[in-house]
Scaffold this active site. Structure first.
Site: not given
Ligand code: GLY
Length: 357
Positions: A218, A246-248, A269-270, A272
């Site tokens: 990200t 799916r939503v992060g 970031t990483g 989610g």
């Molecule tokens: N950090 C981005 C995601 O997991 O979608």
């Protein structure tokens, strides 16, 4: 689309109610070796700074600095900055990112300003700049978040174009490879090889991985302008080959991004899911409010995630970058390999983040 409420109604907190007028910008006070000294800005006695995740942040920072370095507003800087990454041809951010497991790219993005105004989009398809749609949600609707078809309809009504439902060359190859096993397994620090064609090679850090792939995820950006205001932005195509829908963390205010102009700004970031379960960005801001430096605050929350995940922590990466009201920047990650870019008047530099292991 119906006429939306005026911005005034949504400005439920203002600077004076936060006591910002009595808050003095003191300039840089180093608190860890990782934190960045700032120069002076001729526009004011406040030193602008922009911080962005991963090596892709170097190019993003340049666009943000065009705004900040000329005395521009921080919200414009953080939008323009991450748009550069959304435009990259072979990057995990934007329409060239990896698709979901059904073969469609779905995008998440959020933006937040210095007055608690915020906007986000999630599960958005076929729109090139989700960060700009998120900003329109913030500025033109009474809502904070629009998702899926509704977000797309809103984007179209705002004049954004509908792009073809196709995959970039790299994403197509990755997807075809993934289809052979069709298993969902996060890969730490790697999304895909990043195209470098649009970047100045002198700005690129050497590859960190033995296979020569760039490590990035990200794009998140936080910045301070010469008016002393903070803002942040975050945009991603999310986890590759995720379940449809799916939503992060990136579009979730308080998880992937949080800005409190009295204290600081944080972006994650990483993985989610693991940022969401601790309300990560907000948790880091609260640690700064209690007096921790940006790097210490990031470390505190990463360690919490480490404790929660126990043995499973080895399978995921989570990273935070933070910037406080004084212009001090810091970062921390679960595992090594995370880097972040910082632009001040003294230049644009990539830093290796500290990590637990
Ligand atoms: N950090 C981005 C995601 O997991 O979608």
């Amino acid at each position: 689309m119906k006429a939306f409420m005026s911005m005034d109604r949504r400005k439920f907190l203002n600077l004076s109610s936060l006591g910002i007028s009595s808050f003095t910008i003191t300039g840089f006070i180093p608190t860890t070796a990782q934190e960045i000294a700032l120069g002076s800005n001729p526009m004011s006695n406040i030193n602008p700074v922009v911080v962005a995740t991963w090596d892709a942040g170097l190019a993003a920072n340049l666009a943000a600095w065009k705004v900040l370095g000329n005395g521009g507003k921080v919200l414009d800087a953080v939008e323009n900055g991450v748009k550069v990454t959304e435009d990259e041809i072979n990057c995990c951010v934007g329409l060239s990112g990896n698709p979901d497991r059904d073969g469609h790219v779905t995008l998440d993005a959020s933006i937040m300003d210095h007055e608690f105004n915020c906007g986000s989009v999630a599960f958005l398809e076929r729109i090139k700049h989700p960060i700009s749609v998120a900003r329109r949600v913030m500025e033109k609707t009474p809502h904070v978040m629009l998702v899926g078809e509704g977000a797309q309809q809103f984007a179209l009504s705002e004049g954004f174009s509908l792009e073809p439902d196709t995959l970039s060359e790299d994403a197509k190859k990755s997807y075809e490879g993934w289809l052979k096993k069709s298993e969902y397994k996060p890969v730490i620090n790697i999304e895909r090889k990043q195209a470098t064609s649009q970047l100045d090679p002198s700005l690129m850090a050497p590859p960190k991985l033995s296979n020569g792939e760039w490590n990035h995820d990200t794009i998140g950006m936080i910045a301070l302008d010469s008016f002393g205001n903070l803002s942040g932005s975050c945009t991603t195509s999310g986890a590759g080959f995720k379940m449809r829908g799916r939503v992060g963390d990136s579009p979730i205010i308080g998880a992937g991004l949080y800005v409190d102009n009295e204290v600081g700004a944080v972006v994650a970031t990483g993985q989610g899911e693991d940022v969401i379960r601790v309300a990560g960005a907000s948790a880091v801001v609260e640690q700064m409010r209690q007096g921790k430096s940006p790097a210490e605050a990031c470390k505190f929350v990463v360690e919490r995630i480490r404790r929660i995940k126990k043995d499973k922590a080895k399978d995921i990466q989570v990273c935070f970058i933070a910037l406080n009201k004084k212009g001090e920047a810091g970062a921390f990650a679960l595992h090594k390999g995370f880097n972040y870019a910082v632009h001040t008047k003294d230049g644009n530099k990539l830093f290796e983040s500290s990590s637990i292991d």
